[in-house]
Design an enzyme around this catalytic site. Structure first.
Site: not given
Ligand code: FAD
Length: 312
Positions: A136, A186
């Site tokens: 991560d 990722r």
């Molecule tokens: C497999 C995976 C691994 C990850 N690893 C890391 C990492 O190592 N380091 C790091 O900094 N971040 C990590 N993240 C988190 C990432 O950085 C984002 O904070 C997170 O994925 C929310 O952003 P989004 O890309 O979904 O986009 P956004 O624009 O935030 O969300 C898009 C849409 O998805 C839905 N959504 C998003 N989040 C949520 C929620 N919590 N609850 C309900 N609906 C939601 C909503 O409908 C939103 O409109 C990871 C995420 C995933 C999926």
């Protein structure tokens, strides 16, 4: 992002660092009920139970034990041993689940060398089972050290992946730096509260950089020089990049989409049935408070689920 959402996001991210709130919340029944939406349970068995159900529906999984910033050697030894035994458990259950680790749980605050030592033991155990290990990315103060860690691990253990954050200005250069290693990346938007000196304050800029870096990785994948994984629930971006992958003629083995447990579950199933490789990241462990606050911060409307759980 509008001003109210941005204020709520920053407040939740600040709250994620409070030890006092963490000790209060993790003991409250309502908070434990609310967190179930994103986490099947606190034990590895709970996570693997959910992984098994997903796998029957054609969705793979990654598991990660929550907790960050451990320093004492006995603590990091315990984390290392836990993941090595988790790999054994995954194999016994016949699952294709892989593990994802946080470098600060494995000594990154002590030194990169210490973290390489502990993480290599897990990577070797994963390799002997033909499995992967994911690293991560934590807040921006760790990026240099995490890239050094990744370079050392990837050259010894090819099946090692790294999360990289589209909200950081530096990420396109960092991706370029890793290209000679044929990296497994990722791509995520980024989950921490970062200052405007290092990260885009506006979501639209993060989204644009996500697509640009995603396309660079897909082009590299076509030449066999990268394995891109899109870690996002942003369906506009997912459809755009999956469409691009298909138009480049990439197969299911050349890219994947990863999402978090409990978020966009219907879309995860629909992508999988459309022939896209999908994995779901399942968290477990008792130390869930900072991670849970980050999930609430991603969508402050989620706070209503907590409020509703309080009264249900
Ligand atoms: C497999 C995976 C691994 C990850 N690893 C890391 C990492 O190592 N380091 C790091 O900094 N971040 C990590 N993240 C988190 C990432 O950085 C984002 O904070 C997170 O994925 C929310 O952003 P989004 O890309 O979904 O986009 P956004 O624009 O935030 O969300 C898009 C849409 O998805 C839905 N959504 C998003 N989040 C949520 C929620 N919590 N609850 C309900 N609906 C939601 C909503 O409908 C939103 O409109 C990871 C995420 C995933 C999926």
């Amino acid at each position: 992002m509008n001003l109210n959402v941005s204020i709520a996001r920053n407040a939740l991210l600040r709250a994620s660092k409070s030890q006092w709130l963490a000790s209060q919340m993790t003991q409250r029944a309502f908070a434990r009920r609310a967190v179930k939406r994103f986490m099947p349970g606190e034990s590895l068995g709970d996570a693997l139970g959910a992984a098994s159900t997903l796998e029957k529906g054609g969705i793979g999984s990654l598991v990660t034990r929550l907790g960050e910033t451990l320093t004492g050697e006995s603590n990091t030894d315990e984390v290392r041993d836990h993941y090595i035994s988790a790999l054994g458990e995954i194999q016994r259950k016949g699952l294709s689940t892989v593990i994802s680790i946080k470098p600060t749980q494995l000594g990154l605050d002590t030194s990169v060398a210490e973290c390489v030592r502990q993480t290599s033991a897990i990577a070797a155990a994963a390799e002997s089972r033909g499995s992967f290990i994911w690293v991560d990315m934590e807040d921006s103060s760790y990026v240099d050290r995490t890239l050094d860690l990744y370079e050392q691990l990837k050259s010894r253990f090819p099946k090692t992946g790294l999360a990289m954050q589209a909200y950081l200005y530096r990420t396109p250069k960092d991706v370029e730096r890793l290209m000679p290693l044929k990296p497994i990346i990722r791509l995520v938007k980024g989950a921490y509260a970062e200052p405007a000196a290092v990260a885009f304050p506006a979501k639209k800029d993060t989204d644009a950089q996500y697509v640009a870096v995603g396309e660079t990785l897909l082009n590299a994948a076509r030449e066999g020089n990268a394995l891109p994984i899109f870690g996002t629930h942003d369906m506009n971006i997912v459809h755009r990049l999956v469409g691009r992958a298909k138009s480049l003629g990439l197969t299911k083995e050349q890219y994947e989409v990863h999402m978090l447990y409990g978020i966009r579950s219907a879309e995860q199933r629909s992508l999988a049935s459309d022939g896209v490789g999908v994995r779901c990241l399942i968290s477990y462990g008792s130390n869930w408070f900072p991670w849970y606050m980050r999930r609430l911060a991603e969508r402050p409307a989620n706070v209503w689920f907590v409020v509703k759980s309080t009264f249900s």
